[in-house]
Scaffold this motif. Structure first.
Motif, mmCIF file in Angstrom:
data_model
loop_
_atom_site.group_PDB
_atom_site.id
_atom_site.type_symbol
_atom_site.label_atom_id
_atom_site.label_comp_id
_atom_site.label_asym_id
_atom_site.label_seq_id
_atom_site.Cartn_x
_atom_site.Cartn_y
_atom_site.Cartn_z
ATOM 1 N N ASP A 14 -45.755 4.737 27.670
ATOM 2 C CA ASP A 14 -46.799 3.864 28.233
ATOM 3 C C ASP A 14 -46.645 2.443 27.710
ATOM 4 O OD1 ASP A 14 -47.916 5.807 29.713
ATOM 5 O OD2 ASP A 14 -49.654 6.156 28.409
ATOM 6 N N LEU A 15 -46.400 2.351 26.419
ATOM 7 C CA LEU A 15 -46.237 1.042 25.799
ATOM 8 C C LEU A 15 -44.967 0.374 26.330
ATOM 9 C CD1 LEU A 15 -47.065 -1.134 23.800
ATOM 10 C CD2 LEU A 15 -45.813 0.101 22.035
ATOM 11 N N ARG A 16 -43.939 1.190 26.509
ATOM 12 C CA ARG A 16 -42.658 0.662 26.988
ATOM 13 C C ARG A 16 -42.837 -0.030 28.335
ATOM 14 N NH1 ARG A 16 -37.148 4.258 27.118
ATOM 15 N NH2 ARG A 16 -35.692 2.601 27.651
ATOM 16 N N GLN A 17 -43.611 0.602 29.218
ATOM 17 C CA GLN A 17 -43.870 -0.008 30.522
ATOM 18 C C GLN A 17 -44.908 -1.112 30.393
ATOM 19 O OE1 GLN A 17 -41.906 0.472 33.150
ATOM 20 N NE2 GLN A 17 -43.049 -1.299 33.880
ATOM 21 N N GLU A 74 -52.234 -6.498 24.477
ATOM 22 C CA GLU A 74 -52.587 -7.808 23.914
ATOM 23 C C GLU A 74 -53.039 -7.689 22.461
ATOM 24 O OE1 GLU A 74 -54.654 -11.957 25.140
ATOM 25 O OE2 GLU A 74 -54.330 -10.370 26.609
ATOM 26 N N ARG A 75 -53.786 -6.621 22.162
ATOM 27 C CA ARG A 75 -54.224 -6.409 20.777
ATOM 28 C C ARG A 75 -53.012 -6.239 19.858
ATOM 29 N NH1 ARG A 75 -58.633 -3.653 22.791
ATOM 30 N NH2 ARG A 75 -57.613 -1.624 22.671
ATOM 31 N N LEU A 76 -52.033 -5.466 20.323
ATOM 32 C CA LEU A 76 -50.826 -5.244 19.510
ATOM 33 C C LEU A 76 -50.073 -6.562 19.292
ATOM 34 C CD1 LEU A 76 -49.316 -1.991 21.066
ATOM 35 C CD2 LEU A 76 -50.660 -2.202 18.968
ATOM 36 N N VAL A 77 -49.961 -7.332 20.361
ATOM 37 C CA VAL A 77 -49.212 -8.585 20.329
ATOM 38 C C VAL A 77 -49.857 -9.578 19.357
ATOM 39 C CG1 VAL A 77 -48.764 -10.629 21.742
ATOM 40 C CG2 VAL A 77 -48.191 -8.369 22.620
ATOM 41 N N LYS A 126 -43.560 -4.470 29.225
ATOM 42 C CA LYS A 126 -42.751 -5.122 30.269
ATOM 43 C C LYS A 126 -43.663 -5.780 31.302
ATOM 44 C CE LYS A 126 -38.827 -1.955 29.871
ATOM 45 N NZ LYS A 126 -37.996 -0.970 30.583
ATOM 46 N N ASN A 127 -44.735 -5.098 31.648
ATOM 47 C CA ASN A 127 -45.705 -5.660 32.596
ATOM 48 C C ASN A 127 -46.393 -6.880 31.986
ATOM 49 O OD1 ASN A 127 -45.008 -3.471 34.135
ATOM 50 N ND2 ASN A 127 -46.930 -2.367 33.835
ATOM 51 N N TYR A 128 -46.721 -6.739 30.702
ATOM 52 C CA TYR A 128 -47.466 -7.790 30.012
ATOM 53 C C TYR A 128 -46.671 -9.092 29.986
ATOM 54 C CZ TYR A 128 -50.050 -10.192 26.325
ATOM 55 O OH TYR A 128 -50.774 -11.108 25.608
ATOM 56 N N SER A 129 -45.401 -8.993 29.638
ATOM 57 C CA SER A 129 -44.570 -10.193 29.477
ATOM 58 C C SER A 129 -43.883 -10.580 30.773
ATOM 59 C CB SER A 129 -43.485 -9.939 28.431
ATOM 60 O OG SER A 129 -42.682 -8.842 28.855
ATOM 61 N N ASN A 130 -43.909 -9.647 31.728
ATOM 62 C CA ASN A 130 -43.168 -9.860 32.965
ATOM 63 C C ASN A 130 -41.673 -10.019 32.665
ATOM 64 O OD1 ASN A 130 -43.051 -9.908 35.693
ATOM 65 N ND2 ASN A 130 -43.769 -11.993 35.942
ATOM 66 N N TRP A 131 -41.211 -9.240 31.698
ATOM 67 C CA TRP A 131 -39.824 -9.301 31.237
ATOM 68 C C TRP A 131 -39.286 -7.872 31.287
ATOM 69 C CZ3 TRP A 131 -36.803 -13.401 30.074
ATOM 70 C CH2 TRP A 131 -35.650 -13.208 29.318
ATOM 71 N N PRO A 132 -38.152 -7.631 31.934
ATOM 72 C CA PRO A 132 -37.769 -6.255 32.270
ATOM 73 C C PRO A 132 -37.143 -5.447 31.148
ATOM 74 C CG PRO A 132 -36.145 -7.802 33.105
ATOM 75 C CD PRO A 132 -37.254 -8.636 32.511
ATOM 76 N N VAL A 134 -39.768 -10.068 21.552
ATOM 77 C CA VAL A 134 -40.263 -10.687 20.321
ATOM 78 C C VAL A 134 -41.454 -11.591 20.645
ATOM 79 C CG1 VAL A 134 -39.666 -12.204 18.385
ATOM 80 C CG2 VAL A 134 -37.941 -10.645 19.343
ATOM 81 N N TYR A 135 -42.500 -11.450 19.860
ATOM 82 C CA TYR A 135 -43.704 -12.282 19.997
ATOM 83 C C TYR A 135 -43.948 -13.025 18.697
ATOM 84 C CZ TYR A 135 -44.749 -9.783 24.278
ATOM 85 O OH TYR A 135 -44.672 -9.274 25.557
#
Length: 120
Positions: free
Chosen positions: A56-59, A7-10, A62-68, A73-74
């Motif tokens: 770790d970020l890659r997974q 979330e901080r990165l986003v 995907k978990n954060y956005s629920n997008w596989p 893009v944010y």
């Protein structure tokens, strides 16, 4: 890859892209497409994270956005979508509007103006 860290990165920048490779050297066609679309709009100032450097970020993203899939893009901390959604927004004019909300003027607006002046 905790949710808070993602979330901080986003939220660290108005335009954040999680991709494979870097804007200078995208390592997949879809990531490259996202970079090209942003470039068309003259968006040079954005934060890009290379998920290939960080499993770790890659997974986590995907978990954060629920997008596989990657790229993601944010805009203003909100998940917009991947390459296909960004392309759609680019084609139907939504991306220009979304960028405007961030105070980013799309270069395509100026390109349109030049076209209009050519007609006169």
């Amino acid at each position: 890859g905790s949710r808070e860290a993602v979330e901080r990165l986003v939220r660290a920048h108005p335009v954040v892209v999680f991709m494979k490779g870097s804007p200078a050297q995208p390592l997949c066609g879809f990531s490259n497409a996202v970079v090209q679309i942003l470039r068309l709009h003259g968006v040079e100032d954005y934060r890009a994270h290379d998920v290939l450097q960080d499993p770790d970020l890659r997974q986590g993203i995907k978990n954060y956005s629920n997008w596989p899939t990657i790229p993601q893009v944010y805009l203003n901390g909100e998940f917009v979508g991947g390459c296909d959604i960004l392309l759609q927004m680019h084609q139907n004019g939504d991306l220009v509007e979304e960028l405007k909300k961030l105070g980013i003027r799309s270069a395509l607006l100026d390109a349109e103006k030049e076209k209009d002046q050519d007609k006169k």
